[in-house]
Scaffold this active site. Sequence first.
Site, PDB file in Angstrom:
ATOM      1  N   LYS A 109       0.918  -0.870  -0.002  1.00  0.00           N
ATOM      2  CA  LYS A 109       0.203   0.056   0.298  1.00  0.00           C
ATOM      3  C   LYS A 109       1.020   0.849  -0.474  1.00  0.00           C
ATOM      4  CE  LYS A 109      -4.151   1.200   0.094  1.00  0.00           C
ATOM      5  NZ  LYS A 109      -5.385   0.034  -0.466  1.00  0.00           N
TER       6      LYS A 109
HETATM    7  P1  NAD Z   1     -13.120   7.554  -2.746  1.00  0.00           P
HETATM    8  O1  NAD Z   1     -12.789   8.645  -2.240  1.00  0.00           O
HETATM    9  O2  NAD Z   1     -13.469   7.105  -4.043  1.00  0.00           O
HETATM   10  O3  NAD Z   1     -14.674   7.674  -2.460  1.00  0.00           O
HETATM   11  C1  NAD Z   1     -14.564   7.461  -0.714  1.00  0.00           C
HETATM   12  C2  NAD Z   1     -16.127   8.054  -0.046  1.00  0.00           C
HETATM   13  O4  NAD Z   1     -16.159   8.348   1.181  1.00  0.00           O
HETATM   14  C3  NAD Z   1     -16.366   9.422  -0.774  1.00  0.00           C
HETATM   15  O5  NAD Z   1     -18.351   9.704  -0.941  1.00  0.00           O
HETATM   16  C4  NAD Z   1     -16.063  10.345   0.671  1.00  0.00           C
HETATM   17  O6  NAD Z   1     -17.088  11.969   0.358  1.00  0.00           O
HETATM   18  C5  NAD Z   1     -17.373   9.635   1.759  1.00  0.00           C
HETATM   19  N1  NAD Z   1     -16.370   9.459   3.153  1.00  0.00           N
HETATM   20  C6  NAD Z   1     -14.473  10.241   3.262  1.00  0.00           C
HETATM   21  N2  NAD Z   1     -15.108  10.437   5.278  1.00  0.00           N
HETATM   22  C7  NAD Z   1     -17.123  10.298   5.465  1.00  0.00           C
HETATM   23  C8  NAD Z   1     -17.604  10.200   6.227  1.00  0.00           C
HETATM   24  N3  NAD Z   1     -16.980  10.414   7.333  1.00  0.00           N
HETATM   25  N4  NAD Z   1     -18.928   9.573   6.103  1.00  0.00           N
HETATM   26  C9  NAD Z   1     -19.505   9.407   5.225  1.00  0.00           C
HETATM   27  N5  NAD Z   1     -18.284   9.480   3.826  1.00  0.00           N
HETATM   28  C10 NAD Z   1     -17.655   9.435   4.272  1.00  0.00           C
HETATM   29  O7  NAD Z   1     -12.784   6.087  -2.170  1.00  0.00           O
HETATM   30  P2  NAD Z   1     -13.104   4.502  -3.143  1.00  0.00           P
HETATM   31  O8  NAD Z   1     -12.062   3.999  -3.514  1.00  0.00           O
HETATM   32  O9  NAD Z   1     -15.203   4.839  -3.292  1.00  0.00           O
HETATM   33  O10 NAD Z   1     -12.812   3.853  -1.341  1.00  0.00           O
HETATM   34  C11 NAD Z   1     -14.073   3.426  -0.622  1.00  0.00           C
HETATM   35  C12 NAD Z   1     -12.886   2.779   0.824  1.00  0.00           C
HETATM   36  O11 NAD Z   1     -12.989   1.369   0.296  1.00  0.00           O
HETATM   37  C13 NAD Z   1     -11.729   3.116   1.107  1.00  0.00           C
HETATM   38  O12 NAD Z   1     -11.208   1.984   2.509  1.00  0.00           O
HETATM   39  C14 NAD Z   1     -10.675   1.784   0.300  1.00  0.00           C
HETATM   40  O13 NAD Z   1      -9.366   1.567   0.801  1.00  0.00           O
HETATM   41  C15 NAD Z   1     -12.090   0.949   0.163  1.00  0.00           C
HETATM   42  N6  NAD Z   1     -11.314  -0.388  -1.259  1.00  0.00           N
HETATM   43  C16 NAD Z   1     -11.248   0.544  -2.290  1.00  0.00           C
HETATM   44  C17 NAD Z   1     -10.690  -0.241  -3.593  1.00  0.00           C
HETATM   45  C18 NAD Z   1     -11.227   0.303  -4.886  1.00  0.00           C
HETATM   46  O14 NAD Z   1     -11.037  -0.072  -5.888  1.00  0.00           O
HETATM   47  N7  NAD Z   1     -11.203   2.256  -4.977  1.00  0.00           N
HETATM   48  C19 NAD Z   1     -10.599  -1.815  -3.451  1.00  0.00           C
HETATM   49  C20 NAD Z   1     -10.965  -1.584  -2.462  1.00  0.00           C
HETATM   50  C21 NAD Z   1     -11.082  -0.967  -1.093  1.00  0.00           C
END
Ligand code: NAD
Length: 419
Positions: A109
Site C-alpha cells: 500500500k
Molecule cells: P473514494 O475516494 O472514491 O470515496 C470515498 C467516499 O467516502 C467519498 O464519497 C467520501 O466523501 C466518503 N467519506 C469520507 N469520509 C466519510 C465519512 N466520515 N462519512 C461518510 N462518508 C465519508 O474512495 P473509494 O475508492 O470508494 O474507497 C472507499 C473505501 O473502499 C476505502 O476504505 C478503500 O480503501 C476501500 N477500497 C477501495 C477499492 C477501490 O478499488 N477503489 C478497493 C478495495 C477497497
Amino acid sequence: MLTTKINGNAYDVALENFDAAADALALDNDTREAIKYPERVLTVSLPVRMDDGRIHRFEGYRVQHSMVRGPAKGGIRYHPQVTLDEVKALATWMTWKCAVVNIPFGGAKGGITCDPKHMSQGELERMTRRYTSAILPMIGPKQDIPAPDVYTNAQTMAWVMDTYSATKGYPVPGVVTGKPISLGGSLGRSEATGRGVFYTIQSACEHLHRELKGSTVAVQGFGNVGSITAQMLHEAGARVIAVSDSTGCVYNPHGLNIPALMHLKDLTGRVEGFPEAENIRHADLLAMDCDVLVPAALENAIHSDNAAAVRARIVAEAANGPVTPAADRVLESMGVFLIPDILCNAGGVTVSYFEWVQDEQHLFWEAQDVYRRLERVMTIAFRDVLKLHEERNVPMRIAANMLGVGRVAEAVHLRGIYP
Ligand code: NAD
C-alpha cells in the site's frame, strides 16, 4: 481513522486480526514471525512546487507487506490523515485479501499525507510524479504494482505509469492497474470493487435465505466503491434508503433514485441537496433499520461506542477496516452477519490482477469476460470463507483471515527461509 482515539490505530487492528487467525490455525511461532510484519517500509519526503510558486513538502509512504505469493499489490491513498501505521495496516490486509481470492500477488500500500480536495490538477500531477520517482526503485510489474485508493483515480495511475515509463525509456503499462482503458486499463476495473461487494451481498442473502430484491440498504460513503455498490443493488431491486458522503447523509424510506444521486454527486461533489430525500445525521445512517449496511468510506466507522446501535442484519465491509475488533464482538453477539473486508472488497484487486494479466499478454478481454471471471472468483472465495466459518465455528472475520493467512503460511513453508 475516524475514531482512532477510541479504538487504537488501524495497524494494531491488523495485528490483532492476524493473531486471532494464527491462533485459530494453531500456527507455530516461527511461521508467525516470518509472515506477520511488512517486508519493506519506505518513507519519502516530497518537495512540490505549488501554483503560488512556493515549495510545499509532503510526506509519502510505500509499504510492501509480503511478496511470498507473488509481486506486491496495493493502492495509493491521498488523504490528510494518512499515517505510516495506516499504510502498514492496509498493506497487511492486502496480503491476506489477495490470498483469500487466490490470486498470485502479495500485499502493499502507499499513501501521501495531503489534502487533495484543496489542490489543483497541476499540483496533484507534480506531487504524484515526485512520489513515483521517490518510490521508483520499489515498484515495477514484477515487483510491486500500485492502483487507485481513496482520492486517487485512473488519472493518477496514468501519471504514475508515464513517470515510470519515462525513466525506463519504453512504455510499461503493467506497472499500475486502474489505468485509463486507452493506456492498457481493463474494461470493468473502475466498477470492479463495487461489483464484487454486490456479489458477496448476493451470496450472503442466498446463504441466509433472504431475498435481495425488496431488501433495504444503507451505504456510508458514495465514492467509487459505495456508489457502484448502491447502483448494482438498486438495479437488482433492493431499496437503497440512505447514503452518505463526507459532507452529509440523505434518506428516503421508499428508496433513493441512485442513478440520479450519482449524477448530482458528479455535478456538485456532494449528496446533500438531493430532492425527494431528507437530510439525516451520520450517526443515524449507521443505526438505520435496514437489511444491509455497507460501510464504504474509511476505517473505524463502526466502533465500540456505536456498534450496539447497528440494526442491520448484514454488514458488508466495502471499505477496509470499517469495523473495529471491539465492534466485531458486539455485532457477533447481536447475530449480525458480517462480510469481512478482505473478502467483501476483493473484487478490485481481482480485476487489477486481470488487468495486469492482459497488460503482460498485450491481449485484452471483453467486459462480459471480466464480469464472468470476477463473479466466479468472488463466489468461490465467499464459499471457501463460509465453509471455514461453519466447519470451525469461528466468526466470518476470523474465517477469512484464516483462509488468507493459511495460504501465505503454506507458501512460506514451501519456499523456506532464505538463506
Ligand atoms: P473514494 O475516494 O472514491 O470515496 C470515498 C467516499 O467516502 C467519498 O464519497 C467520501 O466523501 C466518503 N467519506 C469520507 N469520509 C466519510 C465519512 N466520515 N462519512 C461518510 N462518508 C465519508 O474512495 P473509494 O475508492 O470508494 O474507497 C472507499 C473505501 O473502499 C476505502 O476504505 C478503500 O480503501 C476501500 N477500497 C477501495 C477499492 C477501490 O478499488 N477503489 C478497493 C478495495 C477497497
